[in-house]
Every structure is written in C-alpha cells, then in structure tokens.
Design a protein around this motif. Structure first.
Motif, PDB file in Angstrom:
ATOM      1  N   TYR A   1       0.825  -1.206   0.000  1.00 30.17           N
ATOM      2  CA  TYR A   1       0.000   0.000   0.000  1.00 30.17           C
ATOM      3  C   TYR A   1       0.860   1.258   0.000  1.00 30.17           C
ATOM      4  O   TYR A   1       1.894   1.326   0.666  1.00 30.17           O
ATOM      5  N   VAL A   2       0.416   2.261  -0.760  1.00 27.38           N
ATOM      6  CA  VAL A   2       1.076   3.563  -0.772  1.00 27.38           C
ATOM      7  C   VAL A   2       0.167   4.573  -0.094  1.00 27.38           C
ATOM      8  O   VAL A   2      -0.994   4.756  -0.499  1.00 27.38           O
ATOM      9  N   ASP A   3       0.661   5.227   0.942  1.00 28.65           N
ATOM     10  CA  ASP A   3      -0.103   6.257   1.643  1.00 28.65           C
ATOM     11  C   ASP A   3      -0.066   7.519   0.797  1.00 28.65           C
ATOM     12  O   ASP A   3       0.868   8.310   0.881  1.00 28.65           O
ATOM     13  N   ASP A   4      -1.090   7.711  -0.028  1.00 30.07           N
ATOM     14  CA  ASP A   4      -1.081   8.773  -1.038  1.00 30.07           C
ATOM     15  C   ASP A   4      -2.360   9.599  -0.967  1.00 30.07           C
ATOM     16  O   ASP A   4      -3.437   9.073  -0.662  1.00 30.07           O
ATOM     17  N   ALA A   5      -2.237  10.882  -1.300  1.00 28.80           N
ATOM     18  CA  ALA A   5      -3.375  11.803  -1.227  1.00 28.80           C
ATOM     19  C   ALA A   5      -4.438  11.507  -2.278  1.00 28.80           C
ATOM     20  O   ALA A   5      -5.518  12.100  -2.239  1.00 28.80           O
ATOM     21  N   LYS A   6      -4.171  10.596  -3.223  1.00 30.58           N
ATOM     22  CA  LYS A   6      -5.158  10.232  -4.241  1.00 30.58           C
ATOM     23  C   LYS A   6      -6.089   9.114  -3.772  1.00 30.58           C
ATOM     24  O   LYS A   6      -7.094   8.818  -4.430  1.00 30.58           O
ATOM     25  N   ASN A   7      -5.783   8.468  -2.672  1.00 34.40           N
ATOM     26  CA  ASN A   7      -6.559   7.320  -2.217  1.00 34.40           C
ATOM     27  C   ASN A   7      -7.946   7.722  -1.726  1.00 34.40           C
ATOM     28  O   ASN A   7      -8.141   8.823  -1.196  1.00 34.40           O
ATOM     29  N   THR A   8      -8.893   6.810  -1.892  1.00 33.86           N
ATOM     30  CA  THR A   8     -10.243   6.989  -1.358  1.00 33.86           C
ATOM     31  C   THR A   8     -10.633   5.720  -0.605  1.00 33.86           C
ATOM     32  O   THR A   8      -9.846   4.769  -0.508  1.00 33.86           O
TER      33      THR A   8
END
Length: 296
Positions: free
Chosen positions: A230-237
């Motif tokens: 998993y990538v902790d990214d601001a694009k995730n929902t």
C-alpha cells in the motif's frame, strides 16, 4: 523521449528481481489521505478523528464525500467504466481479472455495497477520485542508484561510508522517486523498465535506443525488491488506492548510464537523511542505503 517502437518488449519480460529478506512491519494507518483536500487541490474530504480511521472502530456518523473525476468517468482505456453504465460487467475483485490485476499485495480486501473497501481504513471520501480502478491501482517505483563520485572519478565517502545517489523528480514539496501506473498485461520488469526508458531517457535515434536497451539489460536483471504494498497517497479513497512494487536497480561501476541523458525533470540527488522527499519514498531510500551499506 524514447519511442516505444525502438524498444524490444520481449527482452523486458524475463526480469525476476530478488527480494530483500527483511522482517515486514505491520501496515500503519494512512495519513496522507485523511483530513486534507483530495490530492492537495480537489474536493474536501469528510473529517475523521485519527482514532476512527480503522474500520474496526465504530463511526456511526461517518458520511464521506463522493468524488470521481470527469477524466475517469469519460471511460478511458486505463479506467473501469462506471458501474451504472449499460451492460457493464462487474469487476472480478481479488483476482487476476483478464489483463487487470485486482489482487492486493496485502491479501483479499473486503467489499462494501459491492465495491472494494480500502484495507487501511477510512479516508473521508468514496468513489475513485482520479484513480482508474476500483480497489488497488498498481504502480512501479524504480529506485535507480549509483555511487557519488569526485571530479577524479573516485567514490565519495562520508564518515567512512560511500555516498549513494538516486534518480529523482521534482515534486510540489521537494523530490520524489519516479513512479508509473502498471499497464494491464505488464509484468513487473516490463513496467519498471519502461518507467526508466520512456520517462527518464531521451535518445533520438534507433541506434541510440538499441544501445540504451542493451546497456540496461544486465542492470535491470539484478533488481532487488525493496517494498511491495500500500502507498499512503493523497489520491486514495475508501474505494480506490495505490499499491506499488519498489525495486532497487544499482549501477555499482557507474558505467552503465553512459549513453543516457536524463529528461530535464529528473536528476541525480544524494540519498541521505536531509533529502526532502515523499514520506514513504524516504523509507524505501533508507532501506536501499542500508542494503548498500552506504552513508545516510
């Protein structure tokens, strides 16, 4: 930029990287996609107390905002069609669904109201945002490294340890490692090599492209997997998120990049503690520095 017609894809599909034998850490709660505007500039997310991120924590008043970008809704080839489209086929989640890999590196994820549920917890937003796939959106993150050298060609050292350099790209907040979405049907090596060949290298002739491909063949056959997950990214929902495979490709002699010129957005930077880089990227760089026994 290197034209795809100059690349021999078949030579890229045999890549089988080694994996670091490291104790895996339990995945922490994500923070980059909580209580901030979507991707830094999009719609507002519903506020979530940090103690309520996990799905195991009861949150009766949770009413996430909803957002899927117009680009995704336009049904491009890289995105799933809207589920309410006529005659749309429901994706086969948690499987290799034709050419689209819908499996997570963390095992099977749960569904909520027929769509995937983010395994790391609430984000304050449902829908897909700017991500094309419901569930995991797979990326490749190559970490290209070499030894820093003096003007005389000697390897630089600090505190008795060699100094490592990595290829990086400018981001809004500092530096980031190069990263690209994995195209359906690609194997890990193909996606990672293409990220370097098509984004970083600017050769204008067929012969230069062929020389570049030969030069990289051995380098990319010696990759070491640093991270998968998993990538902790601001694009995730709540329903769509980024996962990556990060692989270190190290040029120990410093001679394999001689026929390359990095694109203007990319450069070699020292991999050290003071480098301002995206949070998880810094963790992976530190792991590479430890692997290469370099200065941090």
């Amino acid at each position: 930029m290197l034209e795809k017609s100059m690349i021999n894809p078949g030579s890229m599909l045999c890549f089988a990287p080694k994996e670091q034998k490291r104790k895996k850490k339990a995945g922490p709660a994500h923070l980059q996609c909580v209580n901030v505007r979507y991707d830094g500039y999009g719609p507002d997310r519903t506020h979530i107390p940090l103690t309520k991120i996990s799905w195991v924590k009861s949150f009766p008043g949770y009413l996430p905002s909803q957002y899927t970008s117009d680009d995704v809704l336009a049904k491009p080839q890289w995105a799933d069609p809207p589920l309410d489209s006529p005659k749309v086929r429901v994706p086969a989640y948690n499987t290799l669904d034709g050419p689209v890999d819908r499996r997570s590196h963390h095992g099977n994820y749960k569904l909520n109201e027929g769509v995937p549920r983010n395994p790391r917890g609430r984000t304050g937003m449902i829908g897909r945002g700017v991500l094309g796939r419901w569930g995991p959106n797979h990326t490749a993150t190559p970490i290209i490294t070499r030894w820093a050298r003096t003007k005389t060609g000697a390897i630089r050292e600090l505190d008795g340890k060699r100094v490592l350099e990595t290829v990086a790209v400018r981001s809004r907040t500092g530096w980031a490692l190069p990263c690209e979405l994995v195209v359906p049907g690609d194997k890990l090596g193909y996606g990672t090599r293409r990220a370097f060949l098509t984004e970083l290298v600017r050769n204008k002739t067929k012969r230069a492209a062929e020389d570049a491909n030969r030069s990289l063949s051995q380098l990319f056959a010696e990759g070491t997997v640093i991270y998968k997950g998993y990538v902790d990214d601001a694009k995730n929902t709540d329903n769509a998120w980024l996962e990556t495979v990060s692989v270190n490709f190290h040029d120990d002699t410093g001679t394999r990049f001689g026929c390359f010129r990095l694109a203007e957005d990319f450069t070699w930077v020292e991999a050290n503690f003071s480098l301002t880089v995206f949070a998880q990227h810094k963790e992976w760089l530190r792991d590479v520095v430890e692997l290469r026994r370099a200065h941090w």
